[in-house]
Design an enzyme around this catalytic site. Structure first.
Site, PDB file in Angstrom:
ATOM      1  N   TYR A 264     120.572  -3.754  12.088  1.00 13.35           N
ATOM      2  CA  TYR A 264     119.456  -2.912  12.542  1.00 13.35           C
ATOM      3  C   TYR A 264     118.018  -3.451  12.598  1.00 13.35           C
ATOM      4  CZ  TYR A 264     118.822  -2.963   7.207  1.00 13.35           C
ATOM      5  OH  TYR A 264     118.791  -3.115   5.875  1.00 13.35           O
TER       6      TYR A 264
ATOM      7  N   GLY B 259     107.042  -4.895   8.497  1.00 16.09           N
ATOM      8  CA  GLY B 259     106.190  -3.937   9.126  1.00 16.09           C
ATOM      9  C   GLY B 259     104.586  -4.212   8.809  1.00 16.09           C
TER      10      GLY B 259
END
Ligand SMILES: *Cc1c(COP(=O)(O)O)cnc(C)c1O
Length: 238
Positions: free
Chosen positions: A84, A109
């Site tokens: 993923y 992130g």
């Protein structure tokens, strides 16, 4: 004191990584007269400058420069990413794609921190920023002059930029009390450190909104919060 070029020679001989920590003072190099602060940095492996210190961006924004990005990549890129995550990694790592900064740091992130700096650079421009930095340095020098003109106080370090290290000519305990008294007013915030074994107060000027009047007011507050003048050596005045 070793200069950076000499340190670089030692680092090269022993295959050491040379990092230059210019977190606070780095922006001074924007001024022609302060370019020396980065002297020798061209010999370093990496350099950090924190615009959130003295380049007017709100916390946090640290700029890392390195001549050896592949070392970061080897250590931090996702090599065995779960499925993923690997799809995103593949898209980003296609030739011509933007650099995937998560390959060079721990976090995956990331916020667009650089945008804050982009606004600062666009709004003020190089000259505008230089003027503000010069103003901060001028305020620091003026504050230092007030410190030096008051026999109760002394400078604890040379004033190279916009930071002033100073202290009461008194015990560490009295300096701590003074710091607590000043900060309790909520009007200004001073920090502290130890220099040559002594407790020292620090005034750091770096906010874009700080004016010479603010700094003068801060000095007035410090001066009026300090114990009244005592004669040298503590001998009672006649
Ligand atoms: C502030 C500072 C740091 C720490 O930087 P942060 O990114 O704010 O944690 C490191 N080194 C120096 C010289 C600093 O002034």
């Amino acid at each position: 004191m070793l200069f950076r070029s000499e340190i670089a020679a030692v680092a090269r001989r022993y295959d050491l990584w040379l990092h230059v920590d210019a977190a606070y003072a780095g922006p001074a190099a924007i001024l022609d007269e302060c370019r020396y602060v980065l002297q020798g940095t061209e010999l370093a492996d990496s350099l950090v400058v924190n615009p959130h210190k003295w380049l007017f961006t709100p916390i946090d924004l640290s700029a890392l420069y390195t001549r050896r990005p592949e070392v970061f990549r080897r250590a931090l890129a996702l090599e065995h990413a779960p499925a993923y995550l690997s799809a995103a990694a593949e898209t980003l790592n296609k030739p011509g794609a933007a650099v995937n900064l998560s390959d060079y740091s721990v976090a995956l992130g990331r916020r667009f921190r650089a945008l804050k700096l982009w606004f600062v650079l666009r709004y003020y421009g190089r000259e505008g920023i230089a003027e503000i930095l010069r103003g901060h340095m001028r305020m620091a020098r003026e504050f230092a002059e007030s410190v030096q003109a008051d026999p109760r106080f002394e400078l604890a370090a040379p004033v190279a930029f916009s930071l002033v290290c100073f202290r009461l000519r008194a015990s560490d305990e009295e300096n701590r009390e003074l710091l607590a008294r000043i900060n309790a007013t909520g009007k200004t915030f001073l920090s502290s450190t130890h220099l040559r074994g002594q407790f020292v107060l620090r005034l750091a000027i770096g906010n874009i909104a700080t004016t010479a009047a603010d700094v003068q007011e801060t000095w007035d507050l410090i001066s009026s919060s300090a114990p009244h003048q005592r004669p040298p050596g503590g001998v009672p005045a006649l």
